[in-house]
Write an enzyme that holds these catalytic residues in place. Sequence first.
Site, PDB file in Angstrom:
ATOM      1  N   GLU A  25      32.164   4.876  -3.680  1.00  0.00           N
ATOM      2  CA  GLU A  25      33.681   4.938  -4.065  1.00  0.00           C
ATOM      3  C   GLU A  25      33.662   5.788  -5.271  1.00  0.00           C
ATOM      4  O   GLU A  25      32.790   6.218  -5.866  1.00  0.00           O
ATOM      5  CB  GLU A  25      34.012   3.534  -4.583  1.00  0.00           C
ATOM      6  CG  GLU A  25      33.184   2.861  -5.735  1.00  0.00           C
ATOM      7  CD  GLU A  25      33.629   1.591  -6.233  1.00  0.00           C
ATOM      8  OE1 GLU A  25      34.812   1.426  -6.846  1.00  0.00           O
ATOM      9  OE2 GLU A  25      32.989   0.648  -5.885  1.00  0.00           O
ATOM     10  N   ASP A 140      40.126  -6.021  -1.287  1.00  0.00           N
ATOM     11  CA  ASP A 140      38.825  -5.597  -0.714  1.00  0.00           C
ATOM     12  C   ASP A 140      38.601  -6.726   0.367  1.00  0.00           C
ATOM     13  O   ASP A 140      37.825  -6.481   1.325  1.00  0.00           O
ATOM     14  CB  ASP A 140      37.523  -5.867  -1.930  1.00  0.00           C
ATOM     15  CG  ASP A 140      37.776  -4.703  -2.866  1.00  0.00           C
ATOM     16  OD1 ASP A 140      38.370  -3.671  -2.761  1.00  0.00           O
ATOM     17  OD2 ASP A 140      37.171  -4.903  -3.831  1.00  0.00           O
ATOM     18  N   LYS A 157      32.663  -9.288  -8.252  1.00  0.00           N
ATOM     19  CA  LYS A 157      33.027  -9.157  -9.922  1.00  0.00           C
ATOM     20  C   LYS A 157      32.773 -10.325 -10.536  1.00  0.00           C
ATOM     21  O   LYS A 157      33.774 -11.395 -10.147  1.00  0.00           O
ATOM     22  CB  LYS A 157      34.258  -8.549  -9.919  1.00  0.00           C
ATOM     23  CG  LYS A 157      34.228  -6.925  -9.389  1.00  0.00           C
ATOM     24  CD  LYS A 157      35.550  -6.237  -9.360  1.00  0.00           C
ATOM     25  CE  LYS A 157      35.523  -5.086  -8.655  1.00  0.00           C
ATOM     26  NZ  LYS A 157      36.977  -4.130  -8.631  1.00  0.00           N
TER      27      LYS A 157
END
Length: 295
Positions: A25, A140, A157
């Site tokens: 990314e 996501d 995360k």
Amino acid sequence: MRDLIYVSDEVRAALEEERAVVALETTLVAHGFPAPDGVATGVASEAAVRAAGAVPATIGVLDGQIRIGLTPAELERFTPKARKLGPRDLAACAVQGAVGATTVGGTLVAAAAVGIRFMGTGGLGGVHRGFPTPPDVSADLAAAARIPAVIASSGIKSLLDVPATMEVLETLGVPVIGYRTDTLPLFYDAAGGPPVSARVDDVHELARIAEAHWRLGGNTLLVGRPPTESLDVAPLIEEAVAAALAAGATGQAVTPFVLGFLHEHSGGETRRVNRDLIVDNAGLAGAIAQAHATL
């Protein structure tokens, strides 16, 4: 629109020859680190993929095209001014000629369009803390639910609600594989996460599991690799999330805000660990892709 997607010569040749390719990314380059650390991390991630025997395909939007495979000079164009691109944002950014940095979800969509099934990143997005206030769930998850891929990561995360995200992943049928661990890493911290759906200690076995999963019509496999250096910053993350809420940061602005807070208030320790785990995960993605190419 035939030129909407540009694939570099190196990546195109690797795909045509069915060699291992790993998507990377650009959000971490533009928004994950202060300049020039983001570009340096992107370059180091590409080097780790190459060291594992695979070809890196860093993805972003430049000059009206979704570009798959970037030069060092192109990578430097991904500054904090770049748009942050989830799956919904790719088309508009390309047509409008803006610079756009892809998230995990945006990268998955672009990679899938050309047949790339392996990706390295830091952590997956998911359900934000306090849901449904704010009612924030990362795109996501939707991308992972529908796209066959392998994401090598350090888990979810840590600024998110990790247990809730794990429940959603189970509902969506996304396997969460622990690479040499029985529990999902908490990004910076190797320990304390929820149990994974399966543990794998070898990239060749992982590649076989991925192939079997896809043959059954499956989607993304999230692979959690513990960070080489574990860092317990749970109290600091609580402070960072509270600071983001107080500052009015919402949606795609939350992660860059929290990362900046952590970097500043940890004396740079989170930045160092973050960089290292991203690079290590890229290397693992390369090793998995290479193993799959030999099946």
